[in-house]
Design a protein around this motif. Structure first.
Motif, short mmCIF file in Angstrom:
data_model
loop_
_atom_site.label_atom_id
_atom_site.label_comp_id
_atom_site.label_asym_id
_atom_site.label_seq_id
_atom_site.Cartn_x
_atom_site.Cartn_y
_atom_site.Cartn_z
N GLN A 154 46.98 38.70 43.10
CA GLN A 154 47.69 39.44 44.34
C GLN A 154 47.17 38.88 45.64
O GLN A 154 46.05 38.68 45.78
CB GLN A 154 47.47 40.85 44.10
CG GLN A 154 47.85 41.74 45.24
CD GLN A 154 49.40 42.06 45.07
OE1 GLN A 154 50.00 42.29 44.13
NE2 GLN A 154 50.21 41.65 45.90
N THR A 209 39.12 44.91 53.56
CA THR A 209 38.29 45.74 52.52
C THR A 209 39.10 45.48 51.23
O THR A 209 40.11 45.21 51.11
CB THR A 209 38.19 47.00 52.96
OG1 THR A 209 37.36 47.99 52.09
CG2 THR A 209 39.51 48.00 53.27
N ILE A 210 38.38 45.93 50.21
CA ILE A 210 39.25 45.80 48.89
C ILE A 210 39.41 47.21 48.40
O ILE A 210 38.53 47.97 48.64
CB ILE A 210 38.30 44.86 47.76
CG1 ILE A 210 37.97 43.73 48.46
CG2 ILE A 210 38.67 44.97 46.55
CD1 ILE A 210 36.82 42.78 47.99
N ILE A 219 36.15 37.63 50.12
CA ILE A 219 37.44 37.45 50.75
C ILE A 219 37.86 36.21 50.89
O ILE A 219 36.98 35.74 52.13
CB ILE A 219 37.82 38.49 51.62
CG1 ILE A 219 37.97 39.99 51.03
CG2 ILE A 219 39.18 38.30 52.25
CD1 ILE A 219 38.07 41.19 51.90
N ASN A 255 41.09 38.41 46.81
CA ASN A 255 39.45 39.14 46.39
C ASN A 255 38.99 38.25 45.34
O ASN A 255 39.33 38.42 44.20
CB ASN A 255 39.90 40.71 46.17
CG ASN A 255 38.75 41.15 45.43
OD1 ASN A 255 37.55 40.70 45.74
ND2 ASN A 255 38.80 42.25 44.80
N GLY A 286 41.78 46.66 43.74
CA GLY A 286 41.27 45.00 43.81
C GLY A 286 42.13 44.35 44.77
O GLY A 286 42.03 43.33 45.17
N GLU A 287 43.14 45.05 45.48
CA GLU A 287 44.06 44.22 46.47
C GLU A 287 43.29 44.33 47.72
O GLU A 287 42.50 45.27 47.98
CB GLU A 287 45.26 44.87 46.31
CG GLU A 287 46.32 44.08 46.98
CD GLU A 287 47.50 44.60 47.27
OE1 GLU A 287 48.02 44.26 48.27
OE2 GLU A 287 48.07 45.40 46.49
N VAL A 288 43.44 43.28 48.44
CA VAL A 288 42.63 43.12 49.77
C VAL A 288 43.55 43.97 50.83
O VAL A 288 44.89 43.86 51.00
CB VAL A 288 42.71 41.73 50.20
CG1 VAL A 288 42.04 41.64 51.63
CG2 VAL A 288 41.95 40.81 49.33
N CYS A 289 42.92 44.47 51.71
CA CYS A 289 43.39 45.38 52.64
C CYS A 289 42.94 44.98 54.04
O CYS A 289 41.61 45.10 54.10
CB CYS A 289 43.36 46.98 52.43
SG CYS A 289 43.87 48.10 53.75
N THR A 345 47.26 38.82 49.65
CA THR A 345 47.37 39.75 50.80
C THR A 345 47.72 39.00 51.91
O THR A 345 46.93 38.08 52.49
CB THR A 345 46.28 40.71 51.10
OG1 THR A 345 45.99 41.51 50.05
CG2 THR A 345 46.77 41.47 52.25
#
Lengths: 178, 795
Positions: free
Chosen positions: A56, B762-763, A77, A72, B767-770, A58
């Motif tokens: 995934q 943030t994670i 990151i 991630n 597990g996805e990045v935000c 982002t």
């Protein structure tokens, strides 16, 4: 390196064996080869940290167009670059084989997507030629050299130049466009 | 040179320098002679340690300079020069110079020699004729008290200890333990060097080392003014350079004698810590050793008879063990310290009371609490207290910050993984497994949850540091400011034990200095003005810190002339930050907040200290980085309070997660004022920019879809999240609200990803990045775009 090349167990690939036997004096390069578009590229294995399946990503708005986003990586990151976009190629349709190669370049960890990862191979530096002034219409700054294998050509990428040197120019262009 | 040794030296010295700096400032303000004495000794110890370590590492520049400073400080310690501003200036500057040298060394450069002018000043201080201390009476009283107590403590250990009681002046007494440790350490080094003599390969090196250590030891020995000790060390020192040229046989004999000498030094050192002086008939020993060193010959009668045993050798050479001669006379020179005034010496000599007898009449006359305190300290408390600190030191270890950071990172990951496990347990109930198994599983997951949160707290705590690390630097800042502006300022510090995350600590350092400078330069008035206003001449700046829930509050209060709404407002209009009409309705806080604007300064002239209008902008930027808030309250003529509220840690913060398009974004909860749901017809457009009427004010809106490059949709931007920073408000239009979460902040610092309005990432549980929205940047951009409109709307 020299002892490694003389051991037959080390080189499973026919080509590699042939090369290492052909000339033992040249420096041996260990490379990871992968495909983007119709070309086969390679980077030194020591700069590669890991190779991941597609995960995934982002997107990060207002980043350069070739930046696909961030992932991630076990709590860290890191940005991911789309090499197709970086090389100005069209988008890929079937993406089952797409991998993210994570590299460390000039103390930065970043990932880039490739269509497919081929193999780890050893070639002798003597068969690598400096890049011609124009390779496949690409800007040749980040091409370190071209390896002539028996049946194919391998473009050796200079990662630092690919991700840092002309990045400023790219960034400028982006900001002008925006 | 071993780089790790150098590194240790640098770390230790920087800490010592900070301590030195703090102590020097305290020394200047010390109100009792006893306190001053203690601080003075502390400073002396710090400098001495730095000097010692530097000379060990061969850092000549540092050694020479700190030696000069030490000499000057020594005079101060002895009370031969008094604490004046000039003296303190020189000493403080010296601390700065040493600090600079250490920084140079840290950067891999060679330390430059100290400025000659300063060295000259220090030499002048060290050698000057010395003025009479202004507080001549006070120190004498406490000297007497200390001398008394020392006399008693010397007597108390009982007469079964070897040697005769040693009498030292109070100043020396205070340093006794320190010097004894020095001596013991040196003695250990000597022992090592002697070991090395038996090996041909290390012979020369060891001999060299021996004479180096002896040089150092000679100085220490002189401190005690004991003839025998000094002559022993000198003997060692004289022998050392001759060793390499001696024969094998002779070296063996020499080594055993050196060992014996060292043994005696060791005995003496131990006796000294009990304030006893030992002495031996050393003549034969000395002669035999010198003879050996000169031509390798030895009286055949004693040759080899010692059989390698130190005790036997000493007996052979006529030096008997001190224990067997308790009554041997002390050398004359071990008598009272010559720096003591004669009358005090007389007193000491005349007193013979045991410890239990109350203080003598003379002291009762003096009757000061200080004197009594001193007595308690020097007789009993002090060694105990020192031992306590030693144990504390051993209970801490140095850890690289990067290791702590990777630990924190791992824990962050574990937390995410735990969240996943918890999510799995929630789903397990729908599966066809025996209920007991499911229950066990849930129980285990619950324990995991519990342990994880404890682990997280523990790891976070390893990064916490007391604010004292910052606060202790500020007395110096204020002192310098006061000196330069000819003001009198007293800095009160409250709550410096308050602990905050290391990052918070670092980010706070600059803002606090700026605020303190501002308060002392612009806030506190000159003494004359203060007098006229009926205030005490000495201004007070109060720096306080305390925990408030998950935040820490730092407040800086001065009792100066306060902020002038009129002046600030005028300046703000000049700078085009507001309009007269708007200004009228503005609450005081908002007017005061103008001082944070870049380039905003009401100072009539730019000084060295402040007035360029940069400082407060730095303050706001840094505090915002920490997701903190600043608030100013001020009363004209009474003073100003600047209050900073920051989260305890920057690594974790509460946030509101919102959805824009198909992606989630986090907004720090700190910045959110309210969330409203504007009806489509409420949104108006002013010069092409969307705004809405929120109660009685106009709120500029930012279409987040547009801002984040999403395709505009018909029903998008349903919610307006109203965020505010420093009085400026803006509404962010988002598609949906996802919920409030504690988020772990990760940096988003790659050049590729820095361009957008994001302060980090943030994670999430899956597990996805935000990405975390950078509210400061969003507000700043929207206000530059709409500032023209503001004026029009108002007109």
């Amino acid at each position: 390196m020299a002892t490694q090349s003389s051991s037959p167990a080390q080189s499973t690939e026919d080509i590699n064996t042939a090369i290492s036997q052909a000339s033992a004096d040249g420096e041996l390069l260990q490379l990871v080869s992968f495909e983007v578009g119709d070309e086969e590229f390679a980077v030194p294995i020591l700069s590669v940290q890991e190779i991941n399946r597609m995960m995934q990503i982002t997107p990060v708005p207002q980043s350069p167009p070739f930046v696909e986003g961030v992932i991630n990586l076990r709590g860290k990151i890191i940005p991911v670059i789309d090499l197709r976009k970086r090389f100005g190629m069209s988008e890929l349709e079937n993406s089952d084989d797409v991998r993210i190669i994570v590299v460390e370049v000039a103390n930065r960890v970043l990932g880039f997507t490739v269509d497919r990862v081929n193999e780890v191979l050893r070639i002798n530096s003597s068969i690598v030629e400096p890049p011609p002034s124009m390779v496949c219409g690409l800007d040749t700054d980040y091409v370190q050299g071209v390896g002539k294998l028996e049946d194919r050509l391998l473009i050796l990428l200079h990662l630092e130049k690919l991700f840092t040197a002309d990045e400023m120019a790219e960034m400028e262009q982006t900001s002008k466009a925006a | 040179m071993d780089p790790s040794l150098l590194q240790d030296f640098l770390t230790e010295s920087s800490e010592l320098i900070e301590q030195l700096d703090t102590d020097l400032v305290k020394l200047e303000a010390a109100d009792s002679a006893e306190q001053a004495q203690e601080l003075c000794n502390g400073c002396f110890r710090a400098l001495h340690t730095i000097k010692g370590a530097a000379s060990f590492l061969g850092l000549t520049a540092v050694t020479t300079f700190s030696h000069a400073a030490e000499d000057a400080l020594n005079r101060l310690r002895k009370g031969e020069i008094s604490v004046t501003e000039e003296v303190m200036d020189a000493l403080l500057q010296s601390a700065d110079v040493v600090k600079a040298m250490i920084e140079q060394l840290g950067a891999g450069e060679t330390a430059e020699d100290g400025p000659q002018a300063l060295i000259d000043t220090l030499h002048a201080l060290a050698e000057g004729t010395g003025d009479t201390p202004p507080t001549a009476d006070a120190p004498k009283e406490s000297d007497a008290a200390q001398a008394d107590s020392q006399d008693e403590s010397a007597q108390t250990p009982g007469d079964d200890k070897p040697g005769v009681p040693l009498e030292l002046g109070p100043q020396k007494l205070d340093l006794l333990e320190f010097m004894v440790t020095d001596l013991l350490d040196a003695s250990k080094l000597v022992a090592d060097a002697i070991e090395g003599l038996s090996n041909d390969a290390t012979l020369e090196e060891s001999a060299q080392q021996l004479s180096e250590v002896c040089d150092e030891m000679e100085k220490t020995a002189e401190f005690f003014e004991l003839d025998d000790l000094t002559s022993l060390v000198k003997l060692l020192n004289a022998t050392a350079p001759k060793i390499p040229s001696a024969s094998h046989e002779a070296i063996e004999e020499i080594a055993i004698r050196l060992k014996a000498a060292n043994h005696l030094i060791d005995l003496q050192a131990r006796a000294l810590s009990d304030l006893r002086a030992l002495s031996w008939p050393l003549e034969t020993f000395r002669q035999r050793l010198m003879q050996l060193a000169e031509d390798g010959s030895i009286d055949p009668q004693v040759k080899g008879k010692h059989g390698g045993d130190v005790q036997k050798l000493l007996a052979l050479d006529g030096v008997e063990e001190a224990q067997e001669q308790p009554g041997s006379p002390a050398p004359v020179d071990s008598e009272p310290d010559s720096s003591l005034p004669p009358d005090v010496v007389g007193k000491v000599g005349g007193q013979d009371e045991p410890a239990s007898v109350p203080p003598p009449a003379g002291q009762e006359e003096a009757g000061t609490k200080d004197a009594e305190k001193t007595e308690e300290k020097s007789s009993g408390d002090k060694p105990a207290a020192k031992q306590a600190t030693k144990t504390v030191v051993e209970q801490t270890i140095r850890v690289e910050v990067s290791r702590l950071e990777s630990l924190l990172n791992l824990v962050g990951q574990l937390v995410l993984n735990k969240n996943r496990v918890l999510a799995l347990t929630r789903n397990i109930k729908s599966l066809t497994i025996p209920p007991e198994v499911a229950e066990d599983f849930t129980g285990a997951a619950g324990d995991l949850d519990h342990l994880m949160s404890e682990l997280q707290v523990s790891v976070m705590r390893t990064r916490m540091q007391p604010l004292a690390k910052l606060f202790d630097r500020y007395p110096r800042v204020i002192r310098d400011m006061a000196r330069m502006t000819d003001k009198k300022i007293n800095l009160e510090i409250v709550g410096k034990d308050t602990e905050v995350d290391k990052t918070v600590l670092e980010q706070l350092a600059d803002p606090l200095v700026h605020i303190l400078r501002n308060s002392s330069d612009h806030g506190v008035e000159p003494p004359q003005e203060r007098k006229e206003a009926g205030k005490p001449e000495v201004g007070t700046i109060r720096l306080e810190a305390e925990h408030q829930g998950s935040h820490v509050r730092v407040a800086i209060t001065d009792d100066g002339h306060g902020l002038d709404r009129q002046v600030l407002g005028q300046k703000a209009i000049e700078k085009d930050l507001t309009t007269p009409e708007k200004l009228e309705q503005m609450p005081d806080e908002d007017v005061f907040a103008f001082i944070f604007a870049a380039g905003f300064s009401t100072a009539k002239q730019v000084s060295d200290l402040s007035g360029r209008g940069v400082g407060m902008d730095v303050v706001r930027t840094n505090i915002n980085k920490l997701n903190g808030t600043i608030n100013i309250t001020s009363k004209k003529g009474k003073g100003t309070t600047i209050e900073i509220l920051i989260p305890l840690t920057v690594a974790i913060m509460p946030a509101m997660v919102v959805g824009v398009g198909s992606h989630p974004y986090s907004i720090p909860l700190q910045c959110i004022v309210e969330i409203v749901r504007p009806e489509p017809d409420e949104i108006k457009s002013v010069s092409g920019h969307p705004v809405m009427q929120l109660r009685d004010s106009v709120l500029p809106l930012v279409d987040m879809r547009q801002r984040l490059g999403e395709q505009p949709v018909e029903d998008g931007g349903k919610f307006a999240v109203v965020v505010a920073i420093g009085g400026q408000r803006v509404g962010l239009c988002v598609d949906k609200l996802i919920g409030q979460q504690e988020i772990v902040i990760k940096p988003l610092d790659d050049t590729y990803t820095q361009g957008g309005p994001f302060s980090g990432a943030t994670i999430q549980e899956d597990g996805e990045v935000c990405l975390i929205l950078d509210i400061v940047q969003l507000i700043r951009n929207s206000s530059t775009k709409t500032s023209g409109r503001d004026t029009k709307a108002a007109a």
